[in-house]
Enzyme design. Structure first.
Site, PDB file in Angstrom:
ATOM      1  N   ASP A  29       0.990  -1.448  -0.250  1.00 39.21           N
ATOM      2  CA  ASP A  29      -0.334   0.157   0.099  1.00 39.21           C
ATOM      3  C   ASP A  29       1.211   1.158  -0.095  1.00 39.21           C
ATOM      4  OD1 ASP A  29      -2.510   1.472   0.310  1.00 39.21           O
ATOM      5  OD2 ASP A  29      -1.940   1.820   2.354  1.00 39.21           O
ATOM      6  N   ASP A  80      -6.903  -2.130   4.667  1.00 40.70           N
ATOM      7  CA  ASP A  80      -5.554  -3.305   3.345  1.00 40.70           C
ATOM      8  C   ASP A  80      -6.643  -4.562   3.988  1.00 40.70           C
ATOM      9  OD1 ASP A  80      -4.516  -1.463   1.557  1.00 40.70           O
ATOM     10  OD2 ASP A  80      -3.167  -0.353   3.786  1.00 40.70           O
ATOM     11  N   ASP A 122      -1.676  -0.888   5.762  1.00 36.48           N
ATOM     12  CA  ASP A 122      -1.971  -0.514   7.173  1.00 36.48           C
ATOM     13  C   ASP A 122      -2.511  -1.237   8.153  1.00 36.48           C
ATOM     14  OD1 ASP A 122      -4.845  -0.170   6.506  1.00 36.48           O
ATOM     15  OD2 ASP A 122      -4.452   2.011   6.468  1.00 36.48           O
TER      16      ASP A 122
END
Length: 773
Positions: free
Chosen positions: A464, A665, A661
């Site tokens: 991410d 996600d 995180d």
């Protein structure tokens, strides 16, 4: 009735807790209108023999990976499904049970104390027996008379009896239990081997006339093997003492974490009076003073003061972190030179350190898939050794030199003793225990052994952007209101709505409002649209803040011209705001790239791992970040789309890890072979991902992979040593070299070799404590 059934969703083996692919399960059993899947036939047989113990219908059914109330309970490191209320031996392998919950106290290990006492007393009684044996090496007329004296035989009997029957009592008890439970193990072989030598010798003393010539030497004397039985017991006791001492060290990582917390805290009363209290007396909401150099007693927020705090013992990061009022504090970290007043927010088992200790303890009791090999071999090993010993006895009794039966007995005993499978069983769990503990000291939390094994094979890493590649601490850089609104009005509306959100971008906006001393408005009907933005009602009007897709879903027209693409080209994230049905302006937030990102990405490339950035941010913004880092990317993704991308790479045969995180996600983390939750301090989502990085640094992923590689290498070394040891030991003990060299392996040497093999496996596992990550 065992059946086979295919499914793509992983199931949990109810006996050992391992994840099982139903399509590849070793066995499946229909029970209580449900299909249960198993990693091996051993687990299936245990379930079939007593389903209620594992299907949750019994209130006391043991759970291998977690115990909500594990205080005072004991478990076996090799068989975590075994849970008992008191210390003792494992009914499966005979190994001493260990406390499920490790604490910081240095209480003596009762098993170690017992084995140590038995060893020293046994050794004192065995040394005279060894002295008698060595006298035989110096033949003379007077010595021969002494050796054949009935008095000497009775002396040996008197010395050996307490060694075998008292010092060796735990081995016979566990050997008997293994037969009762039909789980033959190392103690089965020790009990049979040493017991056979002792009982034969007693019979030779009490009724020598019963033995035919085939048991006697050329002088017609019967051999006595009291010293062999005693030495076997003493050497196995020595091995147990060394093994128990080494096993205590496998929990050193958890003990060191527990030792971080101070014993007392300084509480500030409502009237301002200060007093020292025990840690267990702290309550949520208490104000506590932390003086320079002191340890933080629990998790909370700074109310007054400023200082730098050393968080290396929790996160693994050596650089102290500057802390100001409002900042988080983690229990166990060390205050620098400033004086702080904090408010306790999490106490006892709710603190980050307590959760870390629980997570590490649970992980240490899980089983790695590689252990299936050891389990399969061990399930057949002891019966195979008993057969080998029987064949050895028969061959020596038929073909061996005189005294045939004496040689047959001693070689059969040597086979039984040297082939104890303890080293084979210890190879995997000891390395897992040390490896997961080592990771915890570096801020790397491994949820289970399966993740630790699988991470070594990862070849594709999806990351991410926000909080993973970037700092995760964005700041508001631009406010562009439309005509009729000014910056203050726009920021007040947007910050009021974002104040209810947990997203890092929301924090940047509310922080900017506080810095400008803007009063926030009340929000009703707040809704978070994961990956797109937030919606709520302010002063009777609907307010929408988020990306274009969210505003378009409410039929709101955005009129921002070329400014949006210009800001995104600078790598900034753009948010759009609307009040009612009207677009009222946009905001730009910048989140700098982490200094460590470039170095970590280079290390990934060097190790052959491809890295792809996946983000919900706009294509232009993502492109700007990706170009700086020189990595491929996919942008504009919803949480579900990220999970679909993970699945796409998996369908191509890739072993995929996903780093994010742990909140937005979550679907992708769950879909990946290895989910990596990036966190910082107390904000980490400990329940998300197979691996949790407390420091939130990409280099932590590099360290985690090295930990996986070193742990798996250590396990392979252990298994190789255990297999080779037994493959060579059994033939040697059986006397395969006797026709060529005339040499036989004494049962005493076999006992020493067996103890050495177990200790060496544990010693090799303990090397992981110093592994460089």
């Amino acid at each position: 009735m065992a059946t086979q059934h295919a499914s793509h969703q992983l199931q949990i083996d109810p006996v050992c807790g391992m994840k099982v692919d139903p399509a590849k399960a070793a066995a499946a059993i229909e029970h209580a209108a449900r299909t249960w899947y198993f990693c091996g036939q051993g687990c299936a047989k245990k379930f079939e023999s007593n389903p209620a113990q594992y299907d949750g219908s019994q209130a006391t059914a043991p759970q291998p990976s977690s115990q909500e109330n594990s205080s005072g309970q004991y478990t076996c490191p090799m068989h975590p499904e075994i849970v008992r209320e008191a210390p003792g031996g494992c009914p499966i392998c005979g190994m001493a049970l260990e406390p499920q919950t490790i604490d910081a106290s240095e209480m003596p290990n009762p098993e170690l104390a017992s084995m140590t006492r038995r060893f020293w007393i046994g050794l004192a009684l065995t040394l005279p027996l060894l002295a008698i044996m060595f006298v035989e090496l110096f033949p003379s007329y007077s010595i021969d008379i002494l050796l054949t004296s009935p008095i000497l035989a009775w002396i040996e009997l008197i010395l050996a009896t307490p060694v075998v029957l008292w010092a060796g009592l735990p081995f016979f008890e566990r050997g008997y239990a293994s037969i009762v439970h039909r789980s033959p193990n190392m103690f089965t072989l020790i009990a049979i081997g040493s017991g056979a030598a002792y009982l034969y010798s007693i019979a030779a003393v009490l009724a020598p006339g019963l033995f035919p010539q085939s048991f006697r030497d050329s002088s017609g004397h019967l051999g006595l093997y009291f010293e062999a039985a005693s030495v076997i017991i003493v050497l196995v006791l020595l091995g147990q003492v060394l093994e128990l001492k080494a096993r205590v060290q496998t929990g050193s990582a958890i003990k060191s974490l527990l030792g971080l917390v101070p014993k007392t805290a300084r509480r500030i009363a409502h009237d301002g009076a200060e007093s020292d209290i025990d840690l267990d007396q702290i309550q949520v909401g208490d104000r506590l003073r932390i003086r320079p150099g002191e340890k933080v007693p629990t998790d909370g927020l700074i109310l007054e003061g400023a200082s730098s705090v050393d968080e290396s013992m929790v996160t693994g990061e050596p650089i102290p972190v500057e802390k100001l009022p409002g900042a988080d504090l983690t229990g166990g970290t060390i205050n620098g030179t400033g004086s702080l007043v904090m408010q306790a927010e999490r106490v006892g088992s709710e603190t980050l350190l307590a959760q870390i200790v629980k997570m590490v303890g649970d992980a240490q009791r899980t089983r790695a898939p590689i252990q299936r090999l050891a389990d399969t071999v061990a399930s057949w090993f002891v019966p195979a050794v008993l057969v080998a010993a029987t064949i050895t006895f028969a061959l020596w009794a038929i073909l061996g030199p005189q005294p045939r039966f004496a040689h047959a007995l001693i070689n059969a005993v040597a086979v039984l003793i040297i082939a104890c499978p303890c080293a084979l069983g210890l190879a995997t769990p000891m390395a897992i225990m040390v490896g997961t503990g080592r990771g915890a000291t570096q801020g790397i939390l491994i949820r289970n052994a399966e993740t630790l094994e699988l991470f070594e094979k990862v070849d594709t890493l999806l990351v991410d952007k926000t909080g993973t590649l970037t700092e995760g601490k964005p700041s508001l850089t631009t406010l562009l209101p439309v005509e009729g609104f000014n910056e203050t009005t726009l920021l007040r509306i947007v910050a009021s709505l974002e104040n209810a959100s947990e997203h890092p971008l929301a924090s940047a906006i509310t922080k900017a409002a506080h810095e400008r001393q803007i009063d926030l408005l009340a929000v009703l009907d707040f809704q978070s649209h994961t990956g797109r933005g937030v919606v709520g009602t302010i002063e009777g009007q609907r307010v929408v803040v988020g990306n274009e897709a969210l505003l378009h879903s409410f039929d709101i027209v955005i009129s921002s011209g070329d400014q949006t693409e210009s800001l995104r080209g600078e790598g900034k994230t753009v948010l759009f705001a609307a009040q009612g049905d009207r677009f009222i302006g946009l905001l730009a937030v910048a989140d700098p790239i982490k200094e460590s990102a470039q170095e970590a990405l280079r290390q990934f490339r060097d190790s052959g791992i491809r890295v792809i950035m996946v983000t919900g941010d706009n294509q232009t913004t993502a492109s700007a970040i990706a170009s700086l880092l020189d990595i491929p990317f996919e942008a504009g993704l919803s949480p579900q789309k990220k999970a679909e991308i993970v699945e796409r790479y998996q369908s191509q045969g890739a072993i995929v890890a996903m780093a994010g995180d742990g909140i937005n996600d979550a679907p992708a983390l769950a879909q990946a072979h290895v989910g990596i939750a990036m966190g910082t301090g107390t904000g980490v989502a400990l329940e998300t991902g197979g691996i949790v990085l407390l420091c939130g640094d990409l280099r932590g992923i590099v360290k985690a992979r090295r930990l996986s590689q070193r742990t798996m290498s250590n396990i392979r070394q252990n298994l190789f040593f255990a297999f080779v040891y037994n493959a060579l030991g059994v033939p040697l003990a059986a006397g395969v070299l006797y026709p060529l060299t005339g040499l036989l392996l004494s049962p005493m040497i076999a006992a020493a070799a067996m103890s050495f093999s177990s200790v060496s496996v544990i010693a090799n596992s303990l090397r992981l404590r110093a592994a460089k990550l």
